[in-house]
Design a protein around this motif. Structure first.
Motif, short mmCIF file in Angstrom:
data_model
loop_
_atom_site.label_atom_id
_atom_site.label_comp_id
_atom_site.label_asym_id
_atom_site.label_seq_id
_atom_site.Cartn_x
_atom_site.Cartn_y
_atom_site.Cartn_z
N PRO A 176 0.81 -1.22 0.00
CA PRO A 176 0.00 0.00 0.00
C PRO A 176 0.84 1.27 0.00
O PRO A 176 0.49 2.27 -0.64
CB PRO A 176 -0.81 -0.12 1.30
CG PRO A 176 -0.88 -1.57 1.57
CD PRO A 176 0.44 -2.12 1.11
N VAL A 177 1.97 1.27 0.71
CA VAL A 177 2.84 2.45 0.73
C VAL A 177 3.41 2.70 -0.66
O VAL A 177 3.47 3.85 -1.13
CB VAL A 177 3.97 2.26 1.76
CG1 VAL A 177 4.93 3.45 1.74
CG2 VAL A 177 3.39 2.10 3.16
N PHE A 178 3.82 1.64 -1.34
CA PHE A 178 4.37 1.77 -2.70
C PHE A 178 3.30 2.31 -3.65
O PHE A 178 3.58 3.21 -4.46
CB PHE A 178 4.86 0.41 -3.18
CG PHE A 178 5.37 0.41 -4.59
CD1 PHE A 178 6.58 1.01 -4.90
CD2 PHE A 178 4.64 -0.19 -5.61
CE1 PHE A 178 7.05 1.02 -6.21
CE2 PHE A 178 5.11 -0.19 -6.91
CZ PHE A 178 6.32 0.42 -7.22
N VAL A 179 2.08 1.80 -3.55
CA VAL A 179 1.00 2.25 -4.43
C VAL A 179 0.67 3.72 -4.14
O VAL A 179 0.51 4.54 -5.08
CB VAL A 179 -0.25 1.37 -4.24
CG1 VAL A 179 -1.44 1.95 -4.99
CG2 VAL A 179 0.04 -0.05 -4.71
N LEU A 180 0.57 4.10 -2.87
CA LEU A 180 0.29 5.49 -2.52
C LEU A 180 1.41 6.41 -2.98
O LEU A 180 1.15 7.55 -3.39
CB LEU A 180 0.09 5.61 -1.01
CG LEU A 180 -1.20 4.99 -0.45
CD1 LEU A 180 -1.21 5.07 1.07
CD2 LEU A 180 -2.44 5.68 -1.03
N ALA A 181 2.65 5.94 -2.93
CA ALA A 181 3.76 6.76 -3.40
C ALA A 181 3.65 7.01 -4.91
O ALA A 181 3.93 8.12 -5.38
CB ALA A 181 5.08 6.07 -3.07
N LEU A 182 3.23 6.01 -5.67
CA LEU A 182 3.04 6.20 -7.11
C LEU A 182 1.98 7.25 -7.40
O LEU A 182 2.13 8.08 -8.30
CB LEU A 182 2.65 4.87 -7.77
CG LEU A 182 3.72 3.78 -7.83
CD1 LEU A 182 3.15 2.52 -8.48
CD2 LEU A 182 4.94 4.25 -8.61
N VAL A 183 0.90 7.22 -6.61
CA VAL A 183 -0.16 8.22 -6.78
C VAL A 183 0.33 9.59 -6.34
O VAL A 183 0.07 10.61 -6.99
CB VAL A 183 -1.42 7.80 -6.01
CG1 VAL A 183 -2.50 8.87 -6.12
CG2 VAL A 183 -1.95 6.48 -6.55
#
Length: 255
Positions: A176-183
């Protein structure tokens, strides 16, 4: 060192010598924290070793060593890693305090929350790996072709394997942290994540299968939380993206 290093504010000017002095002071604090963590971990290393041995079958819960120095070096190695985990909050705080002035103040709170969220996910991954993945994995591995082998567990190799498993699961839980960082970095949008959710679920399933749960039950139990975390990340991105876009005055990336 007369006092702790002061964290600079965003945009505050400082000379190269002042930056180097602050870096030196923060490195000393981090090393002192590592030393203190090692001392505490070594004082309780017997309890740590007992805790690490619990996933093993009852008749193999005392791993063997093959050299006179191996019990000492193995205990030191385990204590060093445990000490690093104990000192990690101090080390990360020193790193953050040194880098924070480069980040605008209204972004610093968001970064701190993201780091806290990542820490909780990492701890959750370690707990999940220890209680859900390791026991069935060790049962399967230590009983595989047992009629053809005399099963003996070497302490050094076992603790290395456990460290690899727990670290791998902890990193997988950071999805989730990786996905939020992409956004947050505007590489992807929440709309794109929603439109490609099937691909995301497939990727999470592959990651769950690649984790060291070798039996079908632990593999399924690994896949379920990863998929749930990915769905949670899409939901958080959908909620937070409008706020992030309004801060920078940009429009969302179209699907």
């Amino acid at each position: 060192m007369s006092r702790l290093p002061r964290r600079l504010r965003h945009g505050e000017e400082a000379t190269l010598v002042e930056h180097l002095g602050e870096l030196r002071a923060r490195l000393i604090i981090a090393l002192v924290a590592l030393g203190a963590g090692f001392v505490v971990a070594y004082a309780f290393h017997g309890h740590i070793l007992t805790w690490l041995n619990r996933p093993l079958p009852d008749d193999l819960r005392k791993p063997v060593t093959f050299s006179p120095i191996e019990p000492f070096t193995t205990s030191i190695w385990v204590s060093l890693w445990a000490g690093l985990l104990l000192a990690l909050p101090v080390v990360l705080w020193q790193l953050w305090s040194f880098l924070a002035p480069a980040i605008e103040e209204h972004h610093q709170r968001a970064m701190a929350l993201l780091v806290g969220f990542a820490t909780l996910l990492g701890l959750g991954g370690v707990v999940f790996g220890y209680y859900v993945i390791l026991p069935p994995a060790m049962h399967f591995l230590t009983n595989y072709d047992s009629s053809h082998y005399q099963i003996m567990i070497r302490a050094r190799d076992y603790y290395r394997f456990v460290s690899f498993v727990l670290l791998g699961v902890a990193l997988a839980f950071e999805v989730p942290v990786f996905v939020l960082a992409l956004v947050r970095l505007r590489i992807m949008s929440a709309a794109q994540l929603r439109g490609t959710w099937r691909i995301g679920v497939f990727v999470m399933t592959v990651i769950g299968v690649l984790l060291p749960g070798v039996d079908p039950v632990s593999t399924i139990l690994s896949v379920i939380p990863l998929v749930a975390l990915y769905v949670l990340a899409i939901g958080l991105a959908t909620i937070l993206e409008p706020r992030w876009r309004s801060e920078t005055g940009t429009t969302p990336i179209p699907e």
